[in-house]
Design a protein around this motif. Structure first.
Motif, PDB file in Angstrom:
ATOM      1  N   ALA A  68     -21.999 -19.964  80.496  1.00  0.00           N
ATOM      2  CA  ALA A  68     -21.984 -21.258  79.807  1.00  0.00           C
ATOM      3  C   ALA A  68     -23.104 -22.135  80.345  1.00  0.00           C
ATOM      4  O   ALA A  68     -23.455 -22.069  81.528  1.00  0.00           O
ATOM      5  CB  ALA A  68     -20.649 -21.959  80.012  1.00  0.00           C
ATOM      6  N   TYR A  76     -24.259 -26.066  80.791  1.00  0.00           N
ATOM      7  CA  TYR A  76     -23.720 -27.434  80.873  1.00  0.00           C
ATOM      8  C   TYR A  76     -24.875 -28.408  80.669  1.00  0.00           C
ATOM      9  O   TYR A  76     -25.930 -28.270  81.299  1.00  0.00           O
ATOM     10  CB  TYR A  76     -23.083 -27.637  82.257  1.00  0.00           C
ATOM     11  CG  TYR A  76     -22.500 -29.019  82.461  1.00  0.00           C
ATOM     12  CD1 TYR A  76     -21.214 -29.322  82.027  1.00  0.00           C
ATOM     13  CD2 TYR A  76     -23.238 -30.033  83.071  1.00  0.00           C
ATOM     14  CE1 TYR A  76     -20.681 -30.596  82.198  1.00  0.00           C
ATOM     15  CE2 TYR A  76     -22.711 -31.303  83.244  1.00  0.00           C
ATOM     16  CZ  TYR A  76     -21.428 -31.582  82.808  1.00  0.00           C
ATOM     17  OH  TYR A  76     -20.899 -32.836  82.965  1.00  0.00           O
ATOM     18  N   THR A  89     -14.348 -23.602  74.469  1.00  0.00           N
ATOM     19  CA  THR A  89     -15.566 -22.822  74.672  1.00  0.00           C
ATOM     20  C   THR A  89     -15.357 -21.673  75.650  1.00  0.00           C
ATOM     21  O   THR A  89     -15.775 -20.547  75.386  1.00  0.00           O
ATOM     22  CB  THR A  89     -16.674 -23.783  75.147  1.00  0.00           C
ATOM     23  OG1 THR A  89     -16.976 -24.621  74.040  1.00  0.00           O
ATOM     24  CG2 THR A  89     -17.916 -23.067  75.596  1.00  0.00           C
ATOM     25  N   THR A  90     -14.699 -21.931  76.764  1.00  0.00           N
ATOM     26  CA  THR A  90     -14.473 -20.849  77.727  1.00  0.00           C
ATOM     27  C   THR A  90     -13.046 -20.306  77.630  1.00  0.00           C
ATOM     28  O   THR A  90     -12.770 -19.210  78.089  1.00  0.00           O
ATOM     29  CB  THR A  90     -14.767 -21.321  79.173  1.00  0.00           C
ATOM     30  OG1 THR A  90     -14.053 -22.541  79.392  1.00  0.00           O
ATOM     31  CG2 THR A  90     -16.247 -21.568  79.373  1.00  0.00           C
ATOM     32  N   VAL A 116     -20.603 -28.304  76.810  1.00  0.00           N
ATOM     33  CA  VAL A 116     -20.511 -26.983  77.448  1.00  0.00           C
ATOM     34  C   VAL A 116     -20.663 -25.965  76.312  1.00  0.00           C
ATOM     35  O   VAL A 116     -19.887 -25.982  75.356  1.00  0.00           O
ATOM     36  CB  VAL A 116     -19.153 -26.778  78.154  1.00  0.00           C
ATOM     37  CG1 VAL A 116     -19.112 -25.417  78.853  1.00  0.00           C
ATOM     38  CG2 VAL A 116     -18.861 -27.900  79.144  1.00  0.00           C
ATOM     39  N   HIS A 175     -22.806 -27.434  68.764  1.00  0.00           N
ATOM     40  CA  HIS A 175     -22.643 -28.191  70.017  1.00  0.00           C
ATOM     41  C   HIS A 175     -23.645 -29.344  70.090  1.00  0.00           C
ATOM     42  O   HIS A 175     -23.302 -30.457  70.497  1.00  0.00           O
ATOM     43  CB  HIS A 175     -22.819 -27.273  71.225  1.00  0.00           C
ATOM     44  CG  HIS A 175     -21.617 -26.450  71.529  1.00  0.00           C
ATOM     45  ND1 HIS A 175     -20.538 -26.928  72.236  1.00  0.00           N
ATOM     46  CD2 HIS A 175     -21.302 -25.169  71.213  1.00  0.00           C
ATOM     47  CE1 HIS A 175     -19.613 -25.985  72.350  1.00  0.00           C
ATOM     48  NE2 HIS A 175     -20.057 -24.903  71.731  1.00  0.00           N
ATOM     49  N   SER A 217     -21.134 -21.899  75.300  1.00  0.00           N
ATOM     50  CA  SER A 217     -21.000 -20.536  75.844  1.00  0.00           C
ATOM     51  C   SER A 217     -22.137 -19.648  75.353  1.00  0.00           C
ATOM     52  O   SER A 217     -22.762 -19.925  74.322  1.00  0.00           O
ATOM     53  CB  SER A 217     -19.661 -19.918  75.430  1.00  0.00           C
ATOM     54  OG  SER A 217     -19.558 -19.924  74.026  1.00  0.00           O
TER      55      SER A 217
END
Ligand code: PDD
Length: 285
Positions: free
Chosen positions: A91, A93, A244-245, A38, A52, A40
């Motif tokens: 975000a 995915y 991340t969120t 995930v 990531h 951002s």
């Protein structure tokens, strides 16, 4: 509440989410045999994209899944564009599974991985205003939590418990030591030193976690990658979660212990301001 994306990328095609289909024999569906990320983005700009992808490559290598990640940057950008999110926060995915094969536990002889990518809007502003309560629970997960695998049943069950009880997050405890949350890493301040569990096999090496440790170097904040025990919590002055969120979310209560009289602490505030500086260029001018 999260939303469905408009269009998703599935194995070379962009499709309305209602029209995207995978086989019932996809090993992700049948066996949880896959990995995910995930990532951002702030006003359409990805945050630590390469880190990531680096972690995705690590997870893929740990589960012996061959997949060319060099295609992902263009596809993630396209996911943001196709969902009209180029000026938004959100975000992306990414999920890679081992692909479709008759059910058996061991790897099939030859199989093409399944790749799903989509982008959704996520509210990433004002995280520094949040103050949350968390609880602890025994860590019931396997001992390879460093792999970002899609088999998330322990995390799902404990998250549901948190939702029912109205707490933000449950924090796992392994042999008396605090590891991480169901979808976050956790940090504590004790005697002016920031502490977090080492990035070993018992926690995910969070990108948010790494960003915080880098900010510590820049801001002259002392830190140690050392687990904190449940019995040490009485002597903790500050705590926060990263993800991340989740960004940097201040924790003011853990089980029955209240930190810093229920206020966000000074070190947490400094790191939150640091993160705002990294994600909102121009904020401080
Ligand atoms: N979760 N620990 C766990 C178990 C996680 O699932 C996550 C992230 C983190 C924080 O990692 P990062 O800072 O790289 O997001 C730690 C993602 C966001 C998820 O499952 O949705």
């Amino acid at each position: 509440m999260p939303e469905f994306p408009c269009v998703v990328y599935l194995n070379g095609k962009w499709l309305l989410h209602q029209e995207a289909r995978i086989s019932v024999f996809d090993r992700g569906f049948m066996l949880g045999d896959g990995t995910y990320e995930v990532i951002s983005f702030y006003e359409g700009r990805f945050f630590h994209f390469e880190d990531h992808i680096g972690r995705l490559q690590y997870s893929l290598s740990q589960i012996d899944l061959a997949f060319d990640t060099s295609v992902l940057e263009k596809l993630c950008e396209e996911a943001v564009n196709r969902n009209a999110l180029t000026d938004s926060d959100g975000a992306v995915y990414i999920q890679i599974t081992r692909g479709i094969a008759p059910r058996q536990h061991a790897f099939p002889a030859s199989v093409r991985p399944t790749c799903l990518i989509y982008a959704i809007p996520v509210a990433l502003g004002d995280f520094e205003k949040r103050q949350v309560t968390v609880k602890t629970v025994p860590d019931s997960r396997w001992s390879r939590s460093d792999i970002k695998g899609i088999s998330l049943l322990p995390n799902v069950l404990v998250s549901e418990q948190a939702r029912k009880e109205g707490v933000f997050e449950y924090i796992f405890v392994r042999k008396g030591m605090i590891t991480e949350g169901t979808h976050t890493n956790i940090f504590f301040v004790k005697n002016n030193i920031l502490l977090t569990h080492p990035a070993d096999h018992h926690v995910l090496s969070g990108i948010g976690r790494r960003v915080v440790l880098d900010l510590c170097k820049e801001l002259d904040i002392s830190f140690e990658e050392k687990p904190v025990s449940l019995s040490e919590l009485e002597n903790v002055q500050e705590a926060f979660l990263t993800g991340t969120t989740t960004q940097i979310t201040s924790v003011i209560k853990m089980d029955d212990i209240i930190f810093n009289e229920g206020k966000t602490g000074t070190i947490t505030r400094k790191l939150q301001q640091g993160l705002i500086g990294l994600t909102r260029p121009g904020y401080f001018v």
